[in-house]
Design a protein around this motif. Sequence first.
Motif, PDB file in Angstrom:
ATOM      1  N   LEU A  49      -5.054  60.105  90.118  1.00  0.00           N
ATOM      2  CA  LEU A  49      -5.918  60.490  91.342  1.00  0.00           C
ATOM      3  C   LEU A  49      -4.614  61.822  92.316  1.00  0.00           C
ATOM      4  O   LEU A  49      -3.658  61.553  92.858  1.00  0.00           O
ATOM      5  CB  LEU A  49      -6.148  59.946  91.737  1.00  0.00           C
ATOM      6  N   MET A  59      -4.380  63.380  95.279  1.00  0.00           N
ATOM      7  CA  MET A  59      -5.763  63.468  96.245  1.00  0.00           C
ATOM      8  C   MET A  59      -4.596  64.625  97.936  1.00  0.00           C
ATOM      9  O   MET A  59      -3.612  64.108  98.372  1.00  0.00           O
ATOM     10  CB  MET A  59      -5.684  62.668  96.668  1.00  0.00           C
ATOM     11  N   ASP A  60      -5.643  65.460  98.355  1.00  0.00           N
ATOM     12  CA  ASP A  60      -5.187  66.110  99.533  1.00  0.00           C
ATOM     13  C   ASP A  60      -3.231  66.747  99.392  1.00  0.00           C
ATOM     14  O   ASP A  60      -3.507  67.114  99.986  1.00  0.00           O
ATOM     15  CB  ASP A  60      -5.524  65.478 100.852  1.00  0.00           C
ATOM     16  N   VAL A  78      -8.436  65.594  94.029  1.00  0.00           N
ATOM     17  CA  VAL A  78      -9.422  65.306  95.412  1.00  0.00           C
ATOM     18  C   VAL A  78      -9.266  65.772  96.533  1.00  0.00           C
ATOM     19  O   VAL A  78      -7.704  66.031  96.705  1.00  0.00           O
ATOM     20  CB  VAL A  78      -9.483  63.662  95.965  1.00  0.00           C
ATOM     21  N   ARG A  79      -9.629  66.698  97.161  1.00  0.00           N
ATOM     22  CA  ARG A  79      -9.830  67.892  98.135  1.00  0.00           C
ATOM     23  C   ARG A  79     -10.490  67.486  99.405  1.00  0.00           C
ATOM     24  O   ARG A  79     -11.704  67.020  99.424  1.00  0.00           O
ATOM     25  CB  ARG A  79      -9.587  69.318  97.554  1.00  0.00           C
ATOM     26  N   LYS A  87     -14.007  66.282  99.244  1.00  0.00           N
ATOM     27  CA  LYS A  87     -14.302  64.647 100.146  1.00  0.00           C
ATOM     28  C   LYS A  87     -14.618  65.178 101.855  1.00  0.00           C
ATOM     29  O   LYS A  87     -14.334  66.386 102.037  1.00  0.00           O
ATOM     30  CB  LYS A  87     -14.092  63.836  99.946  1.00  0.00           C
ATOM     31  N   GLY A 139     -11.484  58.854  99.255  1.00  0.00           N
ATOM     32  CA  GLY A 139     -11.571  59.528  97.974  1.00  0.00           C
ATOM     33  C   GLY A 139     -12.757  59.250  97.414  1.00  0.00           C
ATOM     34  O   GLY A 139     -13.313  59.853  96.445  1.00  0.00           O
ATOM     35  N   THR A 150     -17.865  60.879  97.569  1.00  0.00           N
ATOM     36  CA  THR A 150     -17.822  61.752  96.314  1.00  0.00           C
ATOM     37  C   THR A 150     -18.395  61.024  95.611  1.00  0.00           C
ATOM     38  O   THR A 150     -19.275  60.185  95.481  1.00  0.00           O
ATOM     39  CB  THR A 150     -16.180  62.578  96.423  1.00  0.00           C
ATOM     40  N   LEU A 154     -17.123  60.154  92.667  1.00  0.00           N
ATOM     41  CA  LEU A 154     -15.507  60.231  91.606  1.00  0.00           C
ATOM     42  C   LEU A 154     -15.532  59.190  91.097  1.00  0.00           C
ATOM     43  O   LEU A 154     -15.194  59.195  89.693  1.00  0.00           O
ATOM     44  CB  LEU A 154     -14.776  59.858  93.085  1.00  0.00           C
ATOM     45  N   GLY A 165      -0.779  61.361  96.575  1.00  0.00           N
ATOM     46  CA  GLY A 165      -1.435  61.963  97.706  1.00  0.00           C
ATOM     47  C   GLY A 165      -1.147  62.109  99.160  1.00  0.00           C
ATOM     48  O   GLY A 165       0.131  61.284  99.683  1.00  0.00           O
ATOM     49  N   VAL A 220      -5.879  59.028 103.633  1.00  0.00           N
ATOM     50  CA  VAL A 220      -6.403  59.519 101.787  1.00  0.00           C
ATOM     51  C   VAL A 220      -6.088  57.970 100.845  1.00  0.00           C
ATOM     52  O   VAL A 220      -6.594  57.431 100.030  1.00  0.00           O
ATOM     53  CB  VAL A 220      -6.226  60.003 100.859  1.00  0.00           C
ATOM     54  N   THR A 237      -8.178  54.867  99.977  1.00  0.00           N
ATOM     55  CA  THR A 237      -9.119  55.118  98.624  1.00  0.00           C
ATOM     56  C   THR A 237      -8.086  53.885  98.151  1.00  0.00           C
ATOM     57  O   THR A 237      -8.999  53.471  96.806  1.00  0.00           O
ATOM     58  CB  THR A 237      -8.064  56.532  97.607  1.00  0.00           C
TER      59      THR A 237
END
Length: 199
Positions: free
Chosen positions: A15, A17-18, A57-58, A109, A114, A118, A120, A136, A142, A146
């Motif tokens: 993952l 993320m961000d 994941v954004r 998201k 995450g 979503t 996901l 992330g 996050v 998550t």
Amino acid sequence: MSNAPALDPAHTALLVMDLQPAILASVPGGQGPEALLDRVGGAIADVRANGGTIAYVRVGFTEADWDAIPTTNKSFAPLAQHRAMHHRDPATAVHERLAPRDGDIVVRKIRYGGMSTTDLDQQLRERDISTLIVSGVTTGGVVLSTVIDAADRDYRLYVLSDGVADPDTEAHDVLLHRVLPSRAHIIDTTELHALLRAG
């Protein structure tokens, strides 16, 4: 080295993320963000080379997303008020050095976790993914959200200690050493390399 079990790439997703310019700007100098991008980029290449899945994941908001955020939401109401983090703003795109490729999972998201806003989890299940490696920014946002959510969904979890960062270095350290280890194996990118090959 940790005592983390070896990874089966066929059932593993990294993952990412961000890792967006707008959020990376908050990472303090000592933690990156250039070095962080290098390490996560290396982890992406490693997982790809071994046949694993990359899931991005954004965070980004539409006008409707902003309008739906209640004033009671302490974290996100200010974003709505200032119309910040529009989903089409280049600053909310995945950083160009880590850009997704065809076949990767990409979700947008509108809250910390995450999975909570979503699909996901559904996309991972469809690919028979049961193990997640988490990277992330931020550790207290996050990453924490998550990991807690994914642990409740029974994923096997690994957190990349050198693939996460937070503006609050004290909170970052407490989370990595005191909170997250009850739910995830804490490894670094060197250990990830070894665990992928041991599977």
